[in-house]
Motif scaffolding. Structure first.
Motif, PDB file in Angstrom:
ATOM      1  N   ILE A   1       0.838  -1.206   0.000  1.00 22.28           N
ATOM      2  CA  ILE A   1       0.000   0.000   0.000  1.00 22.28           C
ATOM      3  C   ILE A   1       0.870   1.252   0.000  1.00 22.28           C
ATOM      4  O   ILE A   1       0.580   2.230  -0.720  1.00 22.28           O
ATOM      5  N   LYS A   2       1.947   1.249   0.760  1.00 18.38           N
ATOM      6  CA  LYS A   2       2.849   2.405   0.765  1.00 18.38           C
ATOM      7  C   LYS A   2       3.514   2.585  -0.599  1.00 18.38           C
ATOM      8  O   LYS A   2       3.676   3.718  -1.089  1.00 18.38           O
ATOM      9  N   ARG A   3       3.875   1.493  -1.243  1.00 12.30           N
ATOM     10  CA  ARG A   3       4.509   1.569  -2.557  1.00 12.30           C
ATOM     11  C   ARG A   3       3.581   2.224  -3.583  1.00 12.30           C
ATOM     12  O   ARG A   3       4.018   2.998  -4.438  1.00 12.30           O
ATOM     13  N   SER A   4       2.283   1.923  -3.471  1.00 11.84           N
ATOM     14  CA  SER A   4       1.327   2.459  -4.443  1.00 11.84           C
ATOM     15  C   SER A   4       0.856   3.863  -4.116  1.00 11.84           C
ATOM     16  O   SER A   4       0.538   4.640  -5.028  1.00 11.84           O
ATOM     17  N   HIS A   5       0.808   4.227  -2.835  1.00  5.64           N
ATOM     18  CA  HIS A   5       0.166   5.483  -2.440  1.00  5.64           C
ATOM     19  C   HIS A   5       1.110   6.497  -1.800  1.00  5.64           C
ATOM     20  O   HIS A   5       0.695   7.648  -1.576  1.00  5.64           O
ATOM     21  N   GLY A   6       2.322   6.083  -1.449  1.00  3.88           N
ATOM     22  CA  GLY A   6       3.266   7.021  -0.870  1.00  3.88           C
ATOM     23  C   GLY A   6       3.214   7.066   0.646  1.00  3.88           C
ATOM     24  O   GLY A   6       2.226   6.676   1.273  1.00  3.88           O
ATOM     25  N   GLN A   7       4.294   7.584   1.219  1.00  7.72           N
ATOM     26  CA  GLN A   7       4.491   7.577   2.661  1.00  7.72           C
ATOM     27  C   GLN A   7       3.488   8.443   3.421  1.00  7.72           C
ATOM     28  O   GLN A   7       3.137   8.136   4.562  1.00  7.72           O
ATOM     29  N   GLU A   8       2.976   9.486   2.816  1.00 12.27           N
ATOM     30  CA  GLU A   8       2.137  10.448   3.548  1.00 12.27           C
ATOM     31  C   GLU A   8       0.650  10.121   3.481  1.00 12.27           C
ATOM     32  O   GLU A   8      -0.172  10.857   4.036  1.00 12.27           O
ATOM     33  N   ALA A   9       0.282   9.029   2.810  1.00 12.63           N
ATOM     34  CA  ALA A   9      -1.133   8.658   2.728  1.00 12.63           C
ATOM     35  C   ALA A   9      -1.631   8.151   4.078  1.00 12.63           C
ATOM     36  O   ALA A   9      -0.851   7.738   4.939  1.00 12.63           O
ATOM     37  N   ILE A  10      -2.940   8.191   4.255  1.00 11.65           N
ATOM     38  CA  ILE A  10      -3.576   7.672   5.475  1.00 11.65           C
ATOM     39  C   ILE A  10      -4.249   6.342   5.130  1.00 11.65           C
ATOM     40  O   ILE A  10      -5.055   6.278   4.196  1.00 11.65           O
ATOM     41  N   LEU A  11      -3.932   5.313   5.890  1.00  8.77           N
ATOM     42  CA  LEU A  11      -4.519   3.987   5.679  1.00  8.77           C
ATOM     43  C   LEU A  11      -5.700   3.808   6.627  1.00  8.77           C
ATOM     44  O   LEU A  11      -5.534   3.815   7.854  1.00  8.77           O
ATOM     45  N   ASN A  12      -6.896   3.658   6.065  1.00 11.54           N
ATOM     46  CA  ASN A  12      -8.098   3.448   6.861  1.00 11.54           C
ATOM     47  C   ASN A  12      -8.345   1.950   7.030  1.00 11.54           C
ATOM     48  O   ASN A  12      -8.482   1.222   6.042  1.00 11.54           O
ATOM     49  N   ILE A  13      -8.386   1.503   8.283  1.00 12.90           N
ATOM     50  CA  ILE A  13      -8.517   0.077   8.597  1.00 12.90           C
ATOM     51  C   ILE A  13      -9.958  -0.222   9.015  1.00 12.90           C
ATOM     52  O   ILE A  13     -10.501   0.407   9.928  1.00 12.90           O
ATOM     53  N   PHE A  14     -10.568  -1.224   8.355  1.00 14.59           N
ATOM     54  CA  PHE A  14     -11.916  -1.685   8.691  1.00 14.59           C
ATOM     55  C   PHE A  14     -11.811  -3.153   9.106  1.00 14.59           C
ATOM     56  O   PHE A  14     -11.707  -4.040   8.249  1.00 14.59           O
ATOM     57  N   PRO A  15     -11.812  -3.432  10.412  1.00 16.49           N
ATOM     58  CA  PRO A  15     -11.506  -4.781  10.878  1.00 16.49           C
ATOM     59  C   PRO A  15     -12.720  -5.641  11.211  1.00 16.49           C
ATOM     60  O   PRO A  15     -13.709  -5.172  11.776  1.00 16.49           O
ATOM     61  N   ALA A  16     -12.611  -6.915  10.843  1.00 14.68           N
ATOM     62  CA  ALA A  16     -13.486  -7.973  11.353  1.00 14.68           C
ATOM     63  C   ALA A  16     -12.552  -9.140  11.611  1.00 14.68           C
ATOM     64  O   ALA A  16     -12.256  -9.937  10.721  1.00 14.68           O
ATOM     65  N   MET A  17     -12.062  -9.251  12.860  1.00 16.13           N
ATOM     66  CA  MET A  17     -10.937 -10.145  13.137  1.00 16.13           C
ATOM     67  C   MET A  17     -10.900 -10.555  14.610  1.00 16.13           C
ATOM     68  O   MET A  17     -11.455  -9.863  15.466  1.00 16.13           O
ATOM     69  N   PRO A  18     -10.240 -11.677  14.920  1.00 17.79           N
ATOM     70  CA  PRO A  18     -10.056 -12.083  16.314  1.00 17.79           C
ATOM     71  C   PRO A  18      -9.153 -11.098  17.063  1.00 17.79           C
ATOM     72  O   PRO A  18      -8.309 -10.422  16.455  1.00 17.79           O
ATOM     73  N   VAL A  19      -9.307 -11.048  18.377  1.00 11.72           N
ATOM     74  CA  VAL A  19      -8.596 -10.052  19.188  1.00 11.72           C
ATOM     75  C   VAL A  19      -7.078 -10.219  19.113  1.00 11.72           C
ATOM     76  O   VAL A  19      -6.342  -9.227  19.088  1.00 11.72           O
ATOM     77  N   SER A  20      -6.589 -11.450  19.081  1.00 16.33           N
ATOM     78  CA  SER A  20      -5.141 -11.665  19.055  1.00 16.33           C
ATOM     79  C   SER A  20      -4.518 -11.080  17.791  1.00 16.33           C
ATOM     80  O   SER A  20      -3.389 -10.565  17.816  1.00 16.33           O
ATOM     81  N   LEU A  21      -5.245 -11.137  16.686  1.00 20.12           N
ATOM     82  CA  LEU A  21      -4.709 -10.620  15.430  1.00 20.12           C
ATOM     83  C   LEU A  21      -4.763  -9.099  15.391  1.00 20.12           C
ATOM     84  O   LEU A  21      -3.933  -8.460  14.732  1.00 20.12           O
ATOM     85  N   ALA A  22      -5.721  -8.505  16.092  1.00 21.97           N
ATOM     86  CA  ALA A  22      -5.745  -7.045  16.206  1.00 21.97           C
ATOM     87  C   ALA A  22      -4.495  -6.561  16.931  1.00 21.97           C
ATOM     88  O   ALA A  22      -3.865  -5.571  16.531  1.00 21.97           O
ATOM     89  N   VAL A  23      -4.125  -7.247  18.008  1.00 23.27           N
ATOM     90  CA  VAL A  23      -2.894  -6.899  18.726  1.00 23.27           C
ATOM     91  C   VAL A  23      -1.679  -7.102  17.821  1.00 23.27           C
ATOM     92  O   VAL A  23      -0.778  -6.264  17.759  1.00 23.27           O
ATOM     93  N   GLN A  24      -1.661  -8.212  17.090  1.00 24.19           N
ATOM     94  CA  GLN A  24      -0.532  -8.512  16.217  1.00 24.19           C
ATOM     95  C   GLN A  24      -0.381  -7.468  15.119  1.00 24.19           C
ATOM     96  O   GLN A  24       0.744  -7.117  14.735  1.00 24.19           O
ATOM     97  N   LEU A  25      -1.482  -6.948  14.601  1.00 20.96           N
ATOM     98  CA  LEU A  25      -1.405  -5.884  13.606  1.00 20.96           C
ATOM     99  C   LEU A  25      -0.620  -4.698  14.159  1.00 20.96           C
ATOM    100  O   LEU A  25       0.269  -4.148  13.492  1.00 20.96           O
ATOM    101  N   GLY A  26      -0.961  -4.307  15.389  1.00 23.49           N
ATOM    102  CA  GLY A  26      -0.249  -3.193  16.000  1.00 23.49           C
ATOM    103  C   GLY A  26       1.207  -3.492  16.271  1.00 23.49           C
ATOM    104  O   GLY A  26       2.073  -2.620  16.138  1.00 23.49           O
TER     105      GLY A  26
END
Length: 377
Positions: A318-343
Motif C-alpha cells: 500500500i505504501k509503494r502504491s500510495h506514498g508515505q504520507e497517505a492515510i490507511l483506513n482500517i476496517f476490521p473484522a478479526m479475532p482479538v489476538s490478530l488485532a494486537v498482532q497488527l499493531g
C-alpha cells in the motif's frame, strides 16, 4: 484411624512431592495457610491409600502391614477429602482411583517446579467493554493456561482496562476516554517495568475492541517478548494447539484513488459499500481475507505469526502504491489476538499512519474510532 507412626522422612518427602497441597483431584488446597486469616499452620492429614490395618478403608490382610509406612501409599489431604475417602465415600474412592490421583498431582508439581527460571512470564490483561458485554479476565482464570511453556512471575495480573466501566461504545467520548485510560495505565503500571528490564516476558490475555487492541499492539511492539493469547469459544479455553497453517490472501485494489481502505475479513466478510458509505467512492479498497471467515479460527501461535507477516506485506504494498504520507483506513473484522498482532508489526517510522474504524450497530455501521500516527523524524 491410623495405627501407624509414619516416619519423619516420609512425612517430609510427602510434603515435598505434593507441594504442600491437597492431592485429591480438583482440590489443590494449600495446607499450610488459612485461607481467611492467612496465618500459617499445618492443617494437613496424611492418609493411607491401602489402610494400615486390614479392617480399615481399602485394607488388605497382607499389604496393609507392608505399605503402612510406604511413601507410595501415602496421600496429603485436606480435612474434607480425608473424611471423604476414609468415612463418607469409601466405595467411591477405590485404591486404583487414589493411586491415579496421587500420581497425577505429583507429576503436575514436578512439572511446575522443573520450569527454568527464564520461563517466568508477567500476565497482562485488557478488560474492556465490547458493545453491551463487559468481560472480566482474571488472574485466577488465565494463570492456569501458562503451563507448560511459562509460569506466572507474580501471583497477580496487570490489567490495562476498566472492569465494569459504564462507558459504552456509542457514547460520544468513548474512544478518547478508553485511549486515555490505556495510555495512563500503560505508562503507570507496565512501561516502568519494561523499561527497567524487570519484565522479560509478557503473556497477554486481551478482551476488547479492535481499535484499542491495535493501539496496545503498537505499544507492545516487536521489541518486547509477548505471547499474545486468543480465547476460543469451542472449547472454552485460552490454550493453543500445535502449529496450524492458515492461508491469508492479500487482494490489491484495482485502482489508485484518493482514499485508501484495508478490509480485514477474517471473522466475517465486509462488502465494499460499507466502506464507500464512509469514505466515498474515490477509495482504493484492499483486503486481507481467508477462505472461510470465522471468529473462532485462531487456534495456534503460528496463525498469529503468519498473519503478522501478511500485514507487513500489506503495509509495504500500500505504501509503494500510495506514498508515505497517505492515510490507511482500517476496517476490521478479526479475532482479538490478530488485532494486537497488527499493531505489533506496524513500524512507526516506516509504515503509513492509520485511522481505525469500528463496527457499531447503534450508530449505523463503521465509525471512526482512533488515529495511529507514524513518526516523521
Amino acid at each position: 484411624m491410623s495405627v501407624t507412626s509414619i516416619s519423619d522422612k516420609n512425612k517430609y518427602m510427602l510434603w515435598s512431592i505434593s507441594g504442600g497441597r491437597c492431592q485429591y483431584r480438583g482440590c489443590n488446597q494449600i495446607l499450610h495457610t488459612d485461607i481467611l486469616t492467612k496465618r500459617n499452620f499445618n492443617k494437613s492429614y496424611i492418609a493411607h491409600i491401602v489402610a494400615d490395618s486390614p479392617g480399615g478403608p481399602r485394607g488388605c490382610s497382607t499389604r496393609s502391614v507392608q505399605l503402612a509406612d510406604d511413601i507410595s501409599n501415602l496421600m496429603l489431604l485436606c480435612d474434607t477429602h480425608h473424611r471423604l475417602i476414609d468415612r463418607d465415600d469409601v466405595a467411591g474412592n477405590p485404591e486404583s482411583l487414589l493411586v491415579e490421583m496421587k500420581a497425577e498431582h505429583e507429576n503436575r508439581i514436578a512439572n511446575a517446579c522443573a520450569i527454568a527460571p527464564d520461563k517466568q512470564s508477567h500476565i497482562v490483561t485488557l478488560n474492556m467493554n465490547i458493545g453491551v458485554h463487559t468481560p472480566n479476565v482474571q488472574y485466577s482464570i488465565v494463570s492456569q493456561y501458562l503451563a507448560p511453556d511459562y509460569y506466572p512471575a507474580e501471583a497477580k495480573n496487570i490489567d490495562l482496562g476498566i472492569i465494569n466501566s459504564l462507558n459504552k461504545d456509542s457514547d460520544p467520548n468513548f474512544w478518547s476516554d478508553e485511549l486515555r485510560n490505556l495510555n495512563q495505565k500503560f505508562e503507570r503500571f507496565l512501561f516502568p517495568l519494561l523499561n527497567s528490564g524487570e519484565i522479560k516476558h509478557i503473556s497477554l490475555f486481551p478482551f476488547g475492541s479492535m481499535p484499542i487492541l491495535m493501539k496496545l499492539g503498537t505499544m507492545l511492539n516487536d521489541i518486547y517478548s509477548v505471547d499474545v493469547r486468543q480465547r476460543r469459544r469451542n472449547p472454552d479455553t485460552w490454550n493453543f494447539e500445535a502449529d496450524i497453517d492458515t492461508v491469508y490472501k492479500l487482494e490489491l485494489a484495482a485502482e489508485v484513488k484518493t482514499n485508501i481502505a484495508l478490509k480485514i475479513e477474517l471473522s466475517d466478510t465486509i462488502t465494499d459499500d460499507r466502506i464507500t458509505s464512509v469514505l466515498g467512492e474515490d477509495t482504493s479498497v484492499y483486503s486481507i481475507k481467508i477462505e472461510n471467515p470465522d471468529n473462532d479460527f485462531v487456534k495456534s501461535r503460528k496463525q498469529i505469526a503468519d498473519f503478522g507477516e501478511k500485514m507487513k506485506e500489506a503495509f509495504r504494498e500500500i505504501k509503494r502504491s500510495h506514498g508515505q504520507e497517505a492515510i490507511l483506513n482500517i476496517f476490521p473484522a478479526m479475532p482479538v489476538s490478530l488485532a494486537v498482532q497488527l499493531g505489533r508489526v506496524w513500524m512507526p517510522k516506516a509504515d503509513l499512519s492509520m485511522t481505525i474504524y469500528d463496527q457499531n450497530i447503534d450508530l449505523g455501521g463503521f465509525v471512526k474510532a482512533i488515529d495511529i500516527v507514524h513518526q516523521t523524524a
